[in-house]
Design a protein around this motif. Structure first.
Motif, short mmCIF file in Angstrom:
data_model
loop_
_atom_site.label_atom_id
_atom_site.label_comp_id
_atom_site.label_asym_id
_atom_site.label_seq_id
_atom_site.Cartn_x
_atom_site.Cartn_y
_atom_site.Cartn_z
N MET A 123 0.82 -1.22 0.00
CA MET A 123 0.00 0.00 0.00
C MET A 123 0.85 1.26 0.00
SD MET A 123 -2.98 -0.75 2.72
CE MET A 123 -3.14 -2.45 3.22
N MET A 124 2.07 1.14 0.42
CA MET A 124 2.97 2.30 0.55
C MET A 124 3.92 2.43 -0.63
SD MET A 124 1.93 3.39 3.47
CE MET A 124 0.90 2.70 4.76
N HIS A 125 3.66 1.69 -1.70
CA HIS A 125 4.60 1.62 -2.82
C HIS A 125 4.84 2.95 -3.53
CE1 HIS A 125 0.90 1.43 -5.20
NE2 HIS A 125 1.64 1.83 -6.21
N GLU A 126 3.96 3.92 -3.34
CA GLU A 126 4.12 5.22 -4.01
C GLU A 126 5.27 6.05 -3.43
OE1 GLU A 126 2.59 6.57 -6.71
OE2 GLU A 126 1.52 4.67 -6.96
N LEU A 127 5.71 5.68 -2.23
CA LEU A 127 6.76 6.45 -1.56
C LEU A 127 8.06 5.67 -1.52
CD1 LEU A 127 4.80 7.84 1.55
CD2 LEU A 127 5.15 8.95 -0.66
N THR A 128 9.16 6.39 -1.66
CA THR A 128 10.47 5.77 -1.47
C THR A 128 10.69 5.55 0.03
OG1 THR A 128 11.64 7.87 -1.19
CG2 THR A 128 11.40 7.05 -3.47
N THR A 129 11.71 4.78 0.36
CA THR A 129 12.04 4.56 1.76
C THR A 129 12.31 5.89 2.46
OG1 THR A 129 12.95 2.39 1.24
CG2 THR A 129 13.61 3.35 3.34
N GLU A 130 13.07 6.75 1.80
CA GLU A 130 13.38 8.07 2.38
C GLU A 130 12.10 8.88 2.59
OE1 GLU A 130 15.46 11.91 0.56
OE2 GLU A 130 16.88 10.25 0.83
N GLU A 131 11.19 8.86 1.63
CA GLU A 131 9.92 9.59 1.77
C GLU A 131 9.07 9.02 2.91
OE1 GLU A 131 9.13 11.13 -2.81
OE2 GLU A 131 8.64 9.04 -2.28
N LYS A 132 9.12 7.70 3.09
CA LYS A 132 8.38 7.08 4.21
C LYS A 132 8.93 7.57 5.54
CE LYS A 132 7.44 2.98 1.50
NZ LYS A 132 7.84 1.59 1.23
N HIS A 133 10.25 7.64 5.67
CA HIS A 133 10.86 8.12 6.91
C HIS A 133 10.48 9.59 7.15
CE1 HIS A 133 13.12 4.53 7.75
NE2 HIS A 133 13.81 4.60 6.63
N LEU A 134 10.56 10.41 6.10
CA LEU A 134 10.22 11.82 6.22
C LEU A 134 8.75 12.00 6.59
CD1 LEU A 134 10.88 14.81 5.98
CD2 LEU A 134 10.44 14.63 3.50
N THR A 135 7.87 11.28 5.92
CA THR A 135 6.44 11.37 6.21
C THR A 135 6.15 10.94 7.65
OG1 THR A 135 5.92 10.94 3.88
CG2 THR A 135 4.14 10.60 5.46
N THR A 136 6.79 9.89 8.09
CA THR A 136 6.63 9.42 9.47
C THR A 136 7.02 10.52 10.45
OG1 THR A 136 7.01 7.13 8.84
CG2 THR A 136 7.35 7.68 11.16
N GLU A 137 8.16 11.14 10.24
CA GLU A 137 8.62 12.21 11.13
C GLU A 137 7.68 13.41 11.10
OE1 GLU A 137 10.93 11.99 13.53
OE2 GLU A 137 10.93 9.92 12.85
N LEU A 138 7.22 13.79 9.92
CA LEU A 138 6.31 14.93 9.81
C LEU A 138 4.98 14.64 10.50
CD1 LEU A 138 6.98 16.01 6.11
CD2 LEU A 138 7.67 17.23 8.20
N LEU A 139 4.46 13.44 10.33
CA LEU A 139 3.18 13.10 10.97
C LEU A 139 3.33 13.02 12.49
CD1 LEU A 139 1.75 10.54 8.39
CD2 LEU A 139 0.94 12.86 8.86
N LYS A 140 4.46 12.52 12.97
CA LYS A 140 4.71 12.51 14.41
C LYS A 140 4.71 13.94 14.94
CE LYS A 140 7.58 8.40 15.15
NZ LYS A 140 8.96 7.98 15.49
N ARG A 141 5.40 14.82 14.23
CA ARG A 141 5.48 16.22 14.64
C ARG A 141 4.10 16.86 14.64
NH1 ARG A 141 9.45 19.53 11.17
NH2 ARG A 141 7.80 20.95 10.64
N LEU A 142 3.32 16.56 13.61
CA LEU A 142 1.97 17.09 13.51
C LEU A 142 1.12 16.60 14.68
CD1 LEU A 142 0.06 18.75 11.69
CD2 LEU A 142 -0.47 16.64 10.48
N GLY A 143 1.20 15.31 14.98
CA GLY A 143 0.43 14.75 16.09
C GLY A 143 0.83 15.32 17.43
N LYS A 144 2.12 15.45 17.66
CA LYS A 144 2.61 16.02 18.93
C LYS A 144 2.21 17.48 19.06
CE LYS A 144 6.38 12.83 19.67
NZ LYS A 144 7.82 12.60 19.63
N GLY A 145 2.20 18.19 17.95
CA GLY A 145 1.81 19.61 17.96
C GLY A 145 0.36 19.81 18.35
#
Length: 150
Positions: A123-145
């Motif tokens: 399901m995550m094939h649209e993103l590269t490994t690097e993009e998955k890591h970046l998206t994960t970090e951004l979503l964590k930051r968004l949730g914590k905010g």
């Protein structure tokens, strides 16, 4: 309202809609996959937590999978009837009861989890490994905010 603030607000609204649609789309597919194993999504998530943690107080399960305590009890009962987990009273504190995955639960999850993980990965094939890591970090930051705003 300045144009810059208005543009930022519009970007926030767009992000909210896109994030909601992406979540729904991914969860619909994940739940469909979970049902292939004759488990509800909540049962699957409880079992997954226990598979990785082995034993956890019942009170903490709801926090891990974001369901109500009543739903946790209901799903623990169902998984216990399937002999995939068991309740274990805490010897030090009678108020605490643990949920623990059984050997049969571990064996069964050992068999099904690789296929489920592959399904999620596809399901995550649209993103590269690097993009998955970046998206994960951004979503964590968004949730914590958002947690800091309450």
């Amino acid at each position: 309202m300045s144009d810059n603030n208005s543009e930022d607000q519009q970007a926030s609204l767009k992000l909210f809609v896109v994030l909601s649609k992406a979540y729904k789309s991914i969860m619909d597919q994940a739940v469909k996959d979970m049902r292939n194993y004759n488990l509800s999504s909540a049962e699957f998530m409880v079992l997954e937590v226990l598979y990785h943690k082995r034993r956890i107080p019942l009170q903490q399960i709801g926090e891990k999978i974001l369901v109500t305590s009543g739903s946790v009890t209901y799903n623990i009962d169902k998984l216990e009837k399937k002999q995939l987990i068991r309740r274990v009273p805490c010897k030090e504190d009678r108020r605490v009861v643990y949920a623990e995955i059984t050997d049969a639960g571990i064996e069964w999850f050992d068999r099904i989890f690789p296929a489920h993980a592959a399904s999620i990965h596809s399901m995550m094939h649209e993103l590269t490994t690097e993009e998955k890591h970046l998206t994960t970090e951004l979503l964590k930051r968004l949730g914590k905010g958002t947690q800091n705003r309450t």
